[in-house]
Design an enzyme around this catalytic site. Structure first.
Site, short mmCIF file in Angstrom:
data_model
loop_
_atom_site.label_atom_id
_atom_site.label_comp_id
_atom_site.label_asym_id
_atom_site.label_seq_id
_atom_site.Cartn_x
_atom_site.Cartn_y
_atom_site.Cartn_z
N ASP A 14 0.87 -1.16 0.00
CA ASP A 14 0.00 0.00 0.00
C ASP A 14 0.92 1.23 0.00
O ASP A 14 2.09 1.14 0.36
CB ASP A 14 -0.89 -0.02 1.24
CG ASP A 14 -1.82 1.18 1.31
OD1 ASP A 14 -2.34 1.58 0.26
OD2 ASP A 14 -2.02 1.72 2.42
N ASP A 16 -0.02 5.02 0.97
CA ASP A 16 -0.18 5.99 2.06
C ASP A 16 -0.11 5.29 3.42
O ASP A 16 -0.92 4.41 3.72
CB ASP A 16 -1.52 6.71 1.92
CG ASP A 16 -1.68 7.35 0.54
OD1 ASP A 16 -0.74 8.05 0.12
OD2 ASP A 16 -2.72 7.14 -0.09
#
Length: 249
Positions: A14, A16
């Site tokens: 991922d 963020d």
């Protein structure tokens, strides 16, 4: 290898909160956007203003989800229903997509003002993964993923990007569904069981577990380690650098 099971040949990150520190910027942008909406609604209805909680509300309803899904999920938790609108709605429209557009404008302004920082441990892990030959992909709900990768100076460290733009083009369901992770693994030519997912969001961990990935690493930056484990993480670390230290031992 690098704190991962021996059968893992690919890493799906991922963006963020895992690689970049933009999760804080996203959270602040959501808080500003929702609170402006909720305050105006309270003024109109005479009901008390109950602000967006950047802790509980963010992790439960918004974090890791596509933008429109985050709007729907949070507003539903407050019993608010809005028209869907469309992706080209202007920011002043009181629709699901209009509010999403408002949030994105706030986010881009804050990124322009403050820049994008990469977690040191994550940068070291990306370099180490490339060095030992592990495949690397970024899987993000953000439509700004490519711009953030470029601003952070790490675009060349990943081979595949599956983000909000690509998900919309290909009709992929967002997290907590596993579609985007599965698409990234397929692009890398790797079976899900041979890939590790690195996620800081509850929705992302749920998606990785639903996709039956070989290893799910929860990254706890905000004190939700127990919830990440309950959602399906195999282990939880506070920084990817911990995995490098473990590998050296």
């Amino acid at each position: 290898m690098l704190g991962l099971p021996a059968h893992v040949t690919a890493c799906l990150f991922d963006l963020d909160g895992v690689l970049t520190q933009t999760a804080k910027v996203h959270n602040t942008a959501w808080e500003e956007t929702f609170n402006n909406f909720l305050r105006a609604r309270a003024d109109e209805t005479g009901q008390p203003f109950q602000p967006f909680d950047p802790g509980a509300d963010y992790s439960r309803y918004v974090d890791g989800r596509p933008r429109a899904d985050g709007v729907r999920s949070f507003l539903a938790s407050r019993g608010v229903e809005l028209p869907e609108g469309s992706a080209d709605d202007p920011p002043e429209a009181d629709t699901v997509y209009g509010i999403g557009t408002r949030k994105n404008e706030v986010l881009l302004r804050r990124i322009a003002e403050d820049g994008v920082q990469v977690y040191d441990g994550s940068l070291a892990y990306l370099h180490a993964a490339r060095w030992v030959g592990l495949h690397r992909a970024v899987v993000s709900a953000s439509a700004n993923c490519r711009d953030v990768l470029i601003a952070a100076g790490i675009e060349e460290l990943v081979e595949v990007r599956v983000d909000g733009v690509i998900a919309r083009e290909k009709g992929l369901r967002g997290k907590p569904e596993p579609d985007t992770f599965l698409a990234a693994a397929a692009q890398l030519g790797v079976e899900p069981g041979n890939a590790a997912v690195f996620e800081d969001a509850l929705a992302g961990v749920t998606a990785a577990r639903a996709g039956e990935f070989g290893c799910v690493i929860g990254v706890d930056r905000v004190g939700i380690g127990d919830e990440l484990l309950a959602s399906g993480a195999d282990i939880v670390v506070s920084d990817l650098g911990e995995l490098l230290v473990g590998a050296e031992r």
